[in-house]
Design an enzyme around this catalytic site. Structure first.
Site, mmCIF file in Angstrom:
data_model
loop_
_atom_site.group_PDB
_atom_site.id
_atom_site.type_symbol
_atom_site.label_atom_id
_atom_site.label_comp_id
_atom_site.label_asym_id
_atom_site.label_seq_id
_atom_site.Cartn_x
_atom_site.Cartn_y
_atom_site.Cartn_z
ATOM 1 N N ASP A 11 0.858 -1.190 0.000
ATOM 2 C CA ASP A 11 0.000 0.000 0.000
ATOM 3 C C ASP A 11 0.888 1.231 0.000
ATOM 4 O O ASP A 11 1.834 1.329 0.796
ATOM 5 C CB ASP A 11 -0.899 0.016 1.237
ATOM 6 C CG ASP A 11 -2.051 -0.969 1.096
ATOM 7 O OD1 ASP A 11 -2.196 -1.555 0.009
ATOM 8 O OD2 ASP A 11 -2.796 -1.150 2.076
ATOM 9 N N ASP A 130 -13.777 -6.162 -5.211
ATOM 10 C CA ASP A 130 -13.954 -6.382 -3.771
ATOM 11 C C ASP A 130 -15.396 -6.841 -3.572
ATOM 12 O O ASP A 130 -16.315 -6.198 -4.065
ATOM 13 C CB ASP A 130 -13.765 -5.078 -2.991
ATOM 14 C CG ASP A 130 -12.347 -4.507 -3.137
ATOM 15 O OD1 ASP A 130 -11.421 -5.276 -3.456
ATOM 16 O OD2 ASP A 130 -12.179 -3.291 -2.937
#
Lengths: 254, 192
Positions: A11, A130
């Site tokens: 990330d 997702d």
């Protein structure tokens, strides 16, 4: 034989790695280039960089980072996070990214997938999905899993394949962060309903979880973050154990 | 000088970086004189065959490549375009190798994406690379095995992952993204 891929996910915020990283041998755990280099040496098969920054300079900072990563590593990498347009993709690929991953923008504007695959080729377009289960139905979610949609995971997966996606990165929000294993039933169903590679994401905690997602979940690749960043699972050891289970993995002998 | 043919197809940055890591500067160019006079030429490629051939024609390079005398390395779509014909869009290639490029069947996931082991390695390009080494591939179409095959891999059956015809060398995988084994292959090409 085509091997199963192990993919650490980094990330990125404002050009730095954000999730707590506790990696041995690193001078600067916040430096994505140093971390990426280390993972490449440990025989990660691919890397994913997910940019979560929300600043106006985001595009430029990310493009600069991609250039530095491409100069440093000799394995493929994917870049995602807030990519919305052909121009966004063009600069990232030009700077050396191998693939880009799109998520919310694809749901809001599905024809973007067609445009990108026509212009750059399916091979570099990953659609990230997702999803979590609501009343037993897998529903696609946006904004890192916070916003539910009416879209069914399997219908959406088939649509993105038809529109030209080259790969699907499926994250189960029900499993993400639990360290209890991947969503293998949904993954196996995805692999039978679409004919493009599937990356499993969400739930990695132990080596057997990876074995299960490649066997029961029929995944082509498995992505994880914290188990690698905190050194809970070392990639060479993981690959050795996968190999002992007769799973094809790349172990560099040269 | 090493020339990389620039016709607006694919990720040439990674290739240039991989060569830089080997200490080699390359010239990205679509200029016929520069390509002709280079010691070695790399012909990269990515994306669709039809638009790649159109771009080559646009730059007037479609006639030039097959006449080159120095070592030429075609990578990925570059190798496929060495062939006479491709099923992808029913496109005519450069005709250096008399083969037709075919699409993988629906028995396997398409594209093939990831690291596959390469076998039956022949020639200087694979000097010091072990049989079974892994290389990174991303492709939906493949070149069937032939007398020009110098390495093969298995995906939907055995197929050609490397070709050699005279001074033309082709690899289906991306050596610039294939870690140490890929780097060694580039080094071998540079040493030809």
């Amino acid at each position: 034989m085509l091997s199963k891929r192990i993919i650490p996910c980094l990330d990125i915020k404002d050009g730095r790695t954000v999730k707590g990283i506790n990696f041995v041998n690193l001078r600067d755990a916040g430096d994505p280039v140093e971390l990426a280099t280390q993972y490449a040496l440990e025989q990660a098969d691919e890397l994913v960089f997910l940019d979560i920054s929300a600043t106006e300079q985001k595009r430029k900072t990310l493009a600069d980072l991609v250039l530095k990563v491409a100069a440093a590593i000799d394995i493929p990498f994917t870049v995602g996070g807030g990519i919305r347009s052909v121009e966004d993709v063009s600069i990232l690929l030009k700077n050396g990214a191998d693939k880009v991953s799109i998520n919310s923008a694809a749901v809001k504007n599905p024809s973007l997938i067609n445009k990108l695959s026509e212009q750059f080729g399916s091979q570099c377009i990953v659609v990230a999905i997702d999803a979590k289960q609501i009343d037993g139905q897998w529903k696609v979610h946006l904004v890192g899993g916070k916003v539910p949609t009416e879209l069914d995971l399997f219908d959406w997966a088939k649509e993105v394949e038809q529109r030209g996606a080259g790969e699907i990165l499926f994250t189960s929000m029900d499993h993400d962060g639990t360290k209890q294993g991947f969503a293998n039933n949904a993954l196996a169903r995805l692999s039978t309903e679409v004919n493009i590679p599937i990356i499993a994401s969400g739930g990695a905690g132990t080596v057997p979880h990876f074995i299960d997602t490649f066997t029961k979940g029929k995944a082509d690749a498995a992505l994880a973050a914290s188990v690698f960043h905190f050194g809970e699972i070392s990639i060479p050891e993981l690959k050795k154990q996968l190999n002992q289970q007769q799973l094809a993995v790349r172990i560099d002998e040269l | 000088m090493l020339a990389i043919i620039d016709y607006g197809a694919g990720n040439t940055k990674s290739l240039q970086f991989a060569l830089e890591r080997l200490g080699v500067n390359s010239l990205l160019t679509s200029d016929a004189d520069q390509i002709n006079s280079a010691d070695k030429v790399i012909f990269p490629g990515q994306g669709a065959a039809g638009s790649a051939m159109q771009k080559l024609k646009h730059f007037g390079l479609d006639q030039l490549i097959s006449k080159l005398q120095q070592p030429v390395l075609g990578i990925c779509l570059g190798m496929q375009l060495f062939c006479e014909h491709t099923e992808e869009g029913d496109v005519q290639g450069l005709g250096i190798v008399k083969k037709t490029v075919k699409r993988f069947s629906t028995e396997v996931k398409v594209p093939q994406m990831g690291w596959n082991s390469i076998h039956n390695l022949k020639g200087e390009l694979f000097e010091g690379i072990t049989d079974g080494a892994y290389m990174y591939l991303v492709h939906s179409y493949f070149v069937p095995n032939s007398t020009e095959t110098v390495a093969n891999a298995n995906y939907d059956g055995s197929y050609s992952v490397a070709l050699q015809k005279d001074n033309f060398y082709g690899v289906q995988f991306h050596p610039e993204k294939s870690s140490k084994a890929g780097s060694r292959l580039l080094q071998n090409f540079l040493a030809l």
